[in-house]
Design a protein around this motif. Sequence first.
Motif, PDB file in Angstrom:
ATOM      1  N   THR A  39       6.211  16.552  42.927  1.00 22.75           N
ATOM      2  CA  THR A  39       5.628  17.784  43.463  1.00 22.75           C
ATOM      3  C   THR A  39       6.337  18.151  44.755  1.00 22.75           C
ATOM      4  OG1 THR A  39       3.469  17.296  42.498  1.00 22.75           O
ATOM      5  CG2 THR A  39       3.527  18.892  44.303  1.00 22.75           C
ATOM      6  N   ILE A  40       6.825  19.395  44.824  1.00 21.55           N
ATOM      7  CA  ILE A  40       7.504  19.869  46.031  1.00 21.55           C
ATOM      8  C   ILE A  40       6.589  20.853  46.762  1.00 21.55           C
ATOM      9  CG2 ILE A  40       9.811  19.485  45.094  1.00 21.55           C
ATOM     10  CD1 ILE A  40       8.817  23.035  45.363  1.00 21.55           C
ATOM     11  N   HIS A  41       6.739  20.890  48.072  1.00 21.79           N
ATOM     12  CA  HIS A  41       6.003  21.825  48.921  1.00 21.79           C
ATOM     13  C   HIS A  41       7.017  22.628  49.733  1.00 21.79           C
ATOM     14  CE1 HIS A  41       1.941  20.112  48.276  1.00 21.79           C
ATOM     15  NE2 HIS A  41       2.632  19.012  48.028  1.00 21.79           N
ATOM     16  N   ILE A  42       6.864  23.931  49.722  1.00 23.85           N
ATOM     17  CA  ILE A  42       7.811  24.819  50.401  1.00 23.85           C
ATOM     18  C   ILE A  42       7.349  25.082  51.828  1.00 23.85           C
ATOM     19  CG2 ILE A  42       8.619  27.218  50.476  1.00 23.85           C
ATOM     20  CD1 ILE A  42       9.001  27.096  47.500  1.00 23.85           C
ATOM     21  N   PHE A  68       3.669  25.273  46.327  1.00 19.85           N
ATOM     22  CA  PHE A  68       3.829  23.914  45.809  1.00 19.85           C
ATOM     23  C   PHE A  68       3.995  24.001  44.290  1.00 19.85           C
ATOM     24  CE2 PHE A  68      -0.634  24.943  45.892  1.00 19.85           C
ATOM     25  CZ  PHE A  68      -1.083  24.568  44.634  1.00 19.85           C
ATOM     26  N   TYR A  69       4.695  23.012  43.715  1.00 17.69           N
ATOM     27  CA  TYR A  69       4.934  23.029  42.272  1.00 17.69           C
ATOM     28  C   TYR A  69       5.290  21.612  41.832  1.00 17.69           C
ATOM     29  CZ  TYR A  69       6.554  24.615  37.700  1.00 17.69           C
ATOM     30  OH  TYR A  69       6.698  24.821  36.349  1.00 17.69           O
ATOM     31  N   ILE A  79      15.038  27.406  42.583  1.00 16.18           N
ATOM     32  CA  ILE A  79      13.831  28.014  43.143  1.00 16.18           C
ATOM     33  C   ILE A  79      14.244  29.323  43.802  1.00 16.18           C
ATOM     34  CG2 ILE A  79      11.895  27.712  44.725  1.00 16.18           C
ATOM     35  CD1 ILE A  79      12.403  24.668  44.502  1.00 16.18           C
ATOM     36  N   VAL A  80      13.600  30.421  43.399  1.00 10.68           N
ATOM     37  CA  VAL A  80      13.945  31.749  43.909  1.00 10.68           C
ATOM     38  C   VAL A  80      12.763  32.286  44.729  1.00 10.68           C
ATOM     39  CG1 VAL A  80      14.631  34.110  43.330  1.00 10.68           C
ATOM     40  CG2 VAL A  80      15.422  32.188  41.917  1.00 10.68           C
TER      41      VAL A  80
END
Length: 534
Positions: A39-42, A68-69, A79-80
């Motif tokens: 899981t990534i957090h921007i 997050f994703y 990621i755009v």
Amino acid sequence: MRIILVIFVCLQLHTTVAQHSSQLGRFAIDFPEGCAPVTIHITSTDSFGDVSRQYFYESGQVETSDTFYTYSEPGIYEIVQVIGRDIVPKTDTLTFEVVDSTPPQYEIYQCSQSAISLELQDEFYDEYLIVFNDRDSLTTRLPNTVQYDFSSSSGKIYIKGLRDQSFATCDDTSISVNLGTQSELSFSRALIAPGCLNQSHLILQPTNFLPLAKYSIAVATNSLNTQNLYTGYLSIEMQLKLPSFDSDSLCVTIAQLNACDASTVIEQEICLYSPTSSDSFQNIYASVQDNQILLAIPELSTSRKVDIGRGASQNAFNHLTSTNGPFRDSPPSFSRQYFYRLHLLDTCDNALDSMVIAAPTLRLVDRSYEGNNVSLSSKDPINQLGTAKKELLLYSADSSQSVVMDYQDNLELPSGLGEVIHLRTRYCYDSICSYSNAVTTTFETIVFVPKAFSPDGNGMNDWLELFGLPTPEFEISIYNRWGAVVHTSNQNPVWNGRIGKELMPSGTYLYELRFKLQSGKLKTQVGTFALIRN
């Protein structure tokens, strides 16, 4: 002998400070890669204030404002970010790679009734976290061997693999350790087995041995020369290929070793009688075909077969099958290189020869869409074919067009291959070629919009004209500096600097161009140009 405890330093896992930034520096995530699932957090790093920010996390998905994703499958993702305001450009991108999560590879050997030696072997990971209990832990990098004293005959070890610049989501493993003592070595069977074609093998069936002890097996081929046959764990049946020897007997020494200092704990010598000689196999290689790894084993007679094992390192293999000809394997993924151990067996299932081979692998490390630039990382094949010429193949989606060039890690994608481009490495040895897996990327079509035009009626540069449209289907909207639409067109040239009969003033204008690709997909391009009046 008792092992003194090595003093360990506790690990502080990756500090979560956003460090992998987008191309324009408007947003960032902590690391450029992670093991699935991750899981990534921007983190937003722009200065645009309270504006809408939408994100596309995977191709074909609907945009979302979630920062997050979770990625569940290995792959390279773009990621755009889309800014909901008249900012040029409106989009920013960031590349994120998700790799397979595989358990760390290791071997544990006993040093004493309370101490062990842990040998780390897996180059897939850059660093390891090793925890023995709530007081003793460490991080270490390869190559390394760690020694530890549990102060008792049992304990537990937790091992987690870590990759540099990666989220700490990769696999871990826990091992229960039970250590014992041994007073002597005994065998229910010990003999020299005559193999086919005069090849001889040493057959041992130990009846009492320690499962975590390190043993060495050596043979004296004459009064002056001793050759080590094996070092490692014992199993319930050992079959080892013997070197050539001239006498009708030879003596074998089996020793239990202290894995921490290599000293001998106990030792036994067995003298045996019997045969000779050897065989081998060559010209075997691995290549990727149709998303499978082809092991190009020549057709063998019914008196021969090849036993095949697959491993994530060259030290540990899981048995796959036995065959007397070519074999195709579907590996878990192509994000890492897999190794294949081949044993050539005779009709008695004696191993006549062995080798390790691997197919080449290719990874797309980075992708710049501004100039259609890509960065690659490759692993060379492993075989016994000699030196090969290394090339890079680029070909269209339907394979009708291709380009071959010398391999390079960084290159600009050539035009003319279509929107979707596949890349593979190729290694050729005379008439034999070994291919890597294919990686896929897209060629970004960019329409050229002049930076300025001057509609002064002199017949030169009076119209704003588009160049490089892939199809005639397009629409352009032109905005003034206050964001109002002043002109739209679907005909090229697109504008003469007027609204009706009114001349528009000199200045900078924003455009939004929507056009159809040859594949039928729609693409949007934004930018600015200057209108100049004398």
